[in-house]
Structure formats: structure tokens, C-alpha cells
Design a protein around this motif. Structure first.
Motif, mmCIF file in Angstrom:
data_model
loop_
_atom_site.group_PDB
_atom_site.id
_atom_site.type_symbol
_atom_site.label_atom_id
_atom_site.label_comp_id
_atom_site.label_asym_id
_atom_site.label_seq_id
_atom_site.Cartn_x
_atom_site.Cartn_y
_atom_site.Cartn_z
ATOM 1 N N ASP A 198 2.093 10.860 -47.402
ATOM 2 C CA ASP A 198 1.638 10.818 -48.790
ATOM 3 C C ASP A 198 1.645 9.393 -49.320
ATOM 4 O OD1 ASP A 198 1.349 13.545 -48.761
ATOM 5 O OD2 ASP A 198 3.212 13.951 -49.876
ATOM 6 N N ARG A 199 2.681 8.658 -48.999
ATOM 7 C CA ARG A 199 2.797 7.271 -49.469
ATOM 8 C C ARG A 199 1.680 6.414 -48.882
ATOM 9 N NH1 ARG A 199 7.749 3.584 -47.884
ATOM 10 N NH2 ARG A 199 6.806 1.610 -48.407
ATOM 11 N N ALA A 219 10.262 14.466 -44.131
ATOM 12 C CA ALA A 219 10.237 13.013 -44.198
ATOM 13 C C ALA A 219 8.857 12.473 -43.781
ATOM 14 C CB ALA A 219 11.322 12.430 -43.294
ATOM 15 N N MET A 220 8.260 13.100 -42.785
ATOM 16 C CA MET A 220 6.950 12.634 -42.320
ATOM 17 C C MET A 220 5.878 12.846 -43.382
ATOM 18 S SD MET A 220 7.396 11.228 -39.480
ATOM 19 C CE MET A 220 5.782 11.061 -38.785
ATOM 20 N N SER A 221 5.966 13.952 -44.113
ATOM 21 C CA SER A 221 4.958 14.194 -45.145
ATOM 22 C C SER A 221 5.093 13.194 -46.287
ATOM 23 C CB SER A 221 5.058 15.624 -45.669
ATOM 24 O OG SER A 221 6.274 15.826 -46.367
ATOM 25 N N VAL A 222 6.317 12.771 -46.581
ATOM 26 C CA VAL A 222 6.530 11.769 -47.626
ATOM 27 C C VAL A 222 5.892 10.444 -47.207
ATOM 28 C CG1 VAL A 222 8.277 10.390 -48.829
ATOM 29 C CG2 VAL A 222 8.626 12.847 -48.508
ATOM 30 N N ILE A 223 6.081 10.077 -45.954
ATOM 31 C CA ILE A 223 5.487 8.839 -45.436
ATOM 32 C C ILE A 223 3.962 8.947 -45.453
ATOM 33 C CG2 ILE A 223 5.214 7.404 -43.368
ATOM 34 C CD1 ILE A 223 8.165 8.081 -42.729
#
Length: 67
Positions: A7-8, A1-5
Motif C-alpha cells: 500500500d505504501r 506486513a506485506m500489504s502495508v508495504i
């Protein structure tokens, strides 16, 4: 979840930088800048930003600032 945030955020930051580059390319007239600063009683930076966002069109910039 942290990597998605992460990346965004990096995509948003990159998009913002691209937008700033595009705005920097817009040519604005000094007299238009002075007019907006005087009439709207705003800072040079705010007047310049409004003019650049409206592709140097002083009428559209003024309308946007009054709305």
C-alpha cells in the motif's frame, strides 16, 4: 506486513506520478533551456527537469544546479 508495504509503495508511486503531471504543466522557455544546457554542460533532460522543478525560473534553476 506485506500489504502495508504494498500500500505504501502504491501511494508513493501515485504521488510520484502526480508530481510528474504537475511538472509537465510548467511552461519553460527554449532559450532558458539552451542557456542552462550550455552554461552548466548538462543534458537537455537534466536542464529541463531543473527548470520545471523551479517553475520555469532560470535563476533558481541555475542556483540549485550549482549547489
Amino acid at each position: 506486513a506485506m500489504s502495508v508495504i504494498g500500500d505504501r509503495r502504491s501511494r508513493e508511486q501515485k504521488a510520484k506520478q502526480e508530481r510528474e503531471k504537475e511538472l509537465a504543466k510548467v511552461t519553460i522557455k527554449k532559450e532558458d533551456l539552451e542557456l542552462i544546457m550550455t552554461e552548466m554542460e548538462i543534458s537537455r533532460a537534466a536542464a529541463e527537469r531543473s527548470l520545471r522543478e523551479h517553475m520555469g525560473n532560470v535563476v533558481e534553476a541555475l542556483i540549485a544546479l550549482t549547489n
